[in-house]
Design a protein around this motif. Structure first.
Motif, PDB file in Angstrom:
ATOM      1  N   MET A  91       0.818  -1.056   0.004  1.00 15.75           N
ATOM      2  CA  MET A  91      -0.045  -0.121  -0.019  1.00 15.75           C
ATOM      3  C   MET A  91       0.916   1.285  -0.032  1.00 15.75           C
ATOM      4  O   MET A  91       1.996   1.231   0.668  1.00 15.75           O
ATOM      5  N   ILE A  92       0.546   2.150  -0.755  1.00 14.34           N
ATOM      6  CA  ILE A  92       1.125   3.609  -0.806  1.00 14.34           C
ATOM      7  C   ILE A  92       0.871   4.277   0.219  1.00 14.34           C
ATOM      8  O   ILE A  92      -0.434   4.404   0.881  1.00 14.34           O
ATOM      9  N   GLU A 129       6.121   6.082   0.918  1.00 15.84           N
ATOM     10  CA  GLU A 129       6.719   4.628   1.376  1.00 15.84           C
ATOM     11  C   GLU A 129       5.593   3.527   1.066  1.00 15.84           C
ATOM     12  O   GLU A 129       4.432   3.961   0.884  1.00 15.84           O
ATOM     13  N   ILE A 130       6.289   2.373   0.683  1.00 14.98           N
ATOM     14  CA  ILE A 130       5.176   1.289   0.744  1.00 14.98           C
ATOM     15  C   ILE A 130       5.137   0.460   1.585  1.00 14.98           C
ATOM     16  O   ILE A 130       6.148   0.013   2.243  1.00 14.98           O
ATOM     17  N   ARG A 131       3.831   0.217   2.280  1.00  9.90           N
ATOM     18  CA  ARG A 131       3.741  -0.313   3.303  1.00  9.90           C
ATOM     19  C   ARG A 131       3.149  -1.832   2.934  1.00  9.90           C
ATOM     20  O   ARG A 131       2.219  -2.014   2.207  1.00  9.90           O
ATOM     21  N   LEU A 132       3.661  -2.929   3.499  1.00  6.27           N
ATOM     22  CA  LEU A 132       3.371  -4.126   3.084  1.00  6.27           C
ATOM     23  C   LEU A 132       2.330  -4.501   3.991  1.00  6.27           C
ATOM     24  O   LEU A 132       2.333  -4.200   5.249  1.00  6.27           O
TER      25      LEU A 132
END
Length: 66
Positions: A1-2, A62-65
Motif C-alpha cells: 500500500m502507498i 513509502e510502500i507499506r506491506l
C-alpha cells in the motif's frame, strides 16, 4: 500500500503545509486529493516535490506491506 505519511512529516519539519506546494505550482489540487486517498502519483511529480523540498524520495512516499 502507498503511504504519503513521510511527506506530511517532511512538511512539518520544514514548517510548511501541503497547500504551499500547490500555490507554488509544484502540484495540482488533484494531486493533493490523491495524497489524501493514498493513491499513486507519477515519479515525475515525486521528483518535482523532492527537488522543491530538497529531500529524498523516502521523505515523500513509502510502500507499506500488508
Amino acid at each position: 500500500m502507498i503511504s504519503y505519511q513521510p511527506l506530511y512529516h517532511t512538511l512539518i519539519n520544514k514548517n510548511m503545509k501541503l497547500d504551499q506546494l500547490r500555490k507554488d505550482g509544484i502540484i495540482s489540487s488533484i494531486t493533493i486529493a490523491k495524497f489524501k486517498k493514498n493513491e499513486s502519483i507519477t515519479l515525475t511529480t515525486v521528483d518535482k516535490i523532492c527537488q522543491y523540498l530538497k529531500c529524498n524520495i523516502e521523505d515523500i512516499v513509502e510502500i507499506r506491506l500488508e
